[in-house]
Scaffold this motif. Sequence first.
Motif, PDB file in Angstrom:
ATOM      1  N   MET A  95       0.834  -1.203   0.000  1.00 19.99           N
ATOM      2  CA  MET A  95       0.000   0.000   0.000  1.00 19.99           C
ATOM      3  C   MET A  95       0.869   1.254   0.000  1.00 19.99           C
ATOM      4  O   MET A  95       0.601   2.222  -0.719  1.00 19.99           O
ATOM      5  N   THR A  96       1.907   1.234   0.814  1.00 22.19           N
ATOM      6  CA  THR A  96       2.781   2.400   0.924  1.00 22.19           C
ATOM      7  C   THR A  96       3.461   2.715  -0.400  1.00 22.19           C
ATOM      8  O   THR A  96       3.541   3.879  -0.817  1.00 22.19           O
ATOM      9  N   LYS A  97       3.955   1.674  -1.081  1.00 22.32           N
ATOM     10  CA  LYS A  97       4.621   1.878  -2.371  1.00 22.32           C
ATOM     11  C   LYS A  97       3.698   2.562  -3.368  1.00 22.32           C
ATOM     12  O   LYS A  97       4.074   3.545  -4.026  1.00 22.32           O
ATOM     13  N   LEU A 117       0.676   9.750   5.841  1.00 21.88           N
ATOM     14  CA  LEU A 117       1.025   8.354   5.583  1.00 21.88           C
ATOM     15  C   LEU A 117       1.361   7.644   6.890  1.00 21.88           C
ATOM     16  O   LEU A 117       1.001   6.470   7.073  1.00 21.88           O
ATOM     17  N   GLU A 118       2.024   8.321   7.785  1.00 23.44           N
ATOM     18  CA  GLU A 118       2.361   7.715   9.072  1.00 23.44           C
ATOM     19  C   GLU A 118       1.108   7.325   9.845  1.00 23.44           C
ATOM     20  O   GLU A 118       1.033   6.226  10.415  1.00 23.44           O
ATOM     21  N   THR A 119       0.096   8.194   9.825  1.00 23.51           N
ATOM     22  CA  THR A 119      -1.162   7.891  10.510  1.00 23.51           C
ATOM     23  C   THR A 119      -1.858   6.705   9.853  1.00 23.51           C
ATOM     24  O   THR A 119      -2.391   5.822  10.537  1.00 23.51           O
ATOM     25  N   LYS A 120      -1.854   6.681   8.539  1.00 27.31           N
ATOM     26  CA  LYS A 120      -2.480   5.570   7.813  1.00 27.31           C
ATOM     27  C   LYS A 120      -1.802   4.249   8.166  1.00 27.31           C
ATOM     28  O   LYS A 120      -2.466   3.228   8.395  1.00 27.31           O
ATOM     29  N   LEU A 128      -5.344  -4.533  11.037  1.00 22.78           N
ATOM     30  CA  LEU A 128      -5.204  -5.721  10.185  1.00 22.78           C
ATOM     31  C   LEU A 128      -5.039  -7.008  10.987  1.00 22.78           C
ATOM     32  O   LEU A 128      -5.648  -8.035  10.627  1.00 22.78           O
ATOM     33  N   PRO A 129      -4.246  -7.020  12.061  1.00 21.27           N
ATOM     34  CA  PRO A 129      -4.077  -8.277  12.804  1.00 21.27           C
ATOM     35  C   PRO A 129      -5.363  -8.817  13.431  1.00 21.27           C
ATOM     36  O   PRO A 129      -5.421 -10.000  13.765  1.00 21.27           O
ATOM     37  N   VAL A 130      -6.383  -7.972  13.565  1.00 17.64           N
ATOM     38  CA  VAL A 130      -7.641  -8.451  14.150  1.00 17.64           C
ATOM     39  C   VAL A 130      -8.725  -8.618  13.086  1.00 17.64           C
ATOM     40  O   VAL A 130      -9.905  -8.755  13.390  1.00 17.64           O
ATOM     41  N   GLY A 131      -8.324  -8.613  11.810  1.00 22.69           N
ATOM     42  CA  GLY A 131      -9.261  -8.938  10.745  1.00 22.69           C
ATOM     43  C   GLY A 131     -10.092  -7.794  10.219  1.00 22.69           C
ATOM     44  O   GLY A 131     -11.186  -8.019   9.692  1.00 22.69           O
ATOM     45  N   VAL A 132      -9.608  -6.562  10.305  1.00 28.12           N
ATOM     46  CA  VAL A 132     -10.335  -5.403   9.793  1.00 28.12           C
ATOM     47  C   VAL A 132      -9.699  -4.954   8.481  1.00 28.12           C
ATOM     48  O   VAL A 132      -8.487  -4.714   8.422  1.00 28.12           O
ATOM     49  N   ASP A 133     -10.503  -4.845   7.440  1.00 30.05           N
ATOM     50  CA  ASP A 133     -10.006  -4.416   6.138  1.00 30.05           C
ATOM     51  C   ASP A 133      -9.475  -2.979   6.206  1.00 30.05           C
ATOM     52  O   ASP A 133      -9.921  -2.169   7.029  1.00 30.05           O
ATOM     53  N   VAL A 134      -8.560  -2.662   5.295  1.00 29.53           N
ATOM     54  CA  VAL A 134      -8.017  -1.313   5.203  1.00 29.53           C
ATOM     55  C   VAL A 134      -8.132  -0.831   3.765  1.00 29.53           C
ATOM     56  O   VAL A 134      -7.722  -1.529   2.830  1.00 29.53           O
TER      57      VAL A 134
END
Length: 212
Positions: A95-97, A117-120, A128-134
């Motif tokens: 995503m960052t790239k 970007l840092e906040t994102k 993400l580790p708990v299964g929430v889409d981004v």
Amino acid sequence: MTWTGHFHAYGPWIGSPDSYHREGDRRPPHPDPPEPPASDEDKTAIRILQRYREVAAEFPASNLPPMMSGYWLLKRKQASHERTWTDTTAPLDWMTKHFLDNPPMERDDGQQAYASLETKREYALEVLPVGVDVSWVYYNRSGSIVSLNVVCCPNRHHPDLTCPLARPAVTRRAFEAQDRPSPQGSVPRQTRTRRGRWAGRGRAWGRPARGP
């Protein structure tokens, strides 16, 4: 809140605001098709059925971002082994790239138009580790809309949707079955670690490990 699974990345989609705002094209077809026309004179029913068939044919193959991120899992042709991972670092780097390759618009008054970007990145690493889409969606400097998405699979909000890279008969039950002990003498296709992640952290899901 616990979750175990892997991540699919979709995009980058870069397109016109008009295309993105056509919400009817971003919704999957209803599971119950419309009733067939009673006669050739029923123009309304014919038009509704034609539109339903269009959506049923176009939605799975289209790269237009769906209204709900979990519906990306219905777009099997848009999924890729190269964009599927089991840890959070690789999808976030992806995503960052693309975010840096397609920077967001700048406001005329010099103020910040979007979250940094840092906040994102901080938010993505938290959820993400708990299964929430981004999803990162924004206007770029040419006025187009950019959409970057990382979707959790299995998906919390759409638990009945199957993995787009799995065989057609594989459902969520198959993922749950992977936690069960393998029959004696059999070799599981993939092995979980005690934390619930796939062994070979960072390796693209579904790809065999290379030899020494």
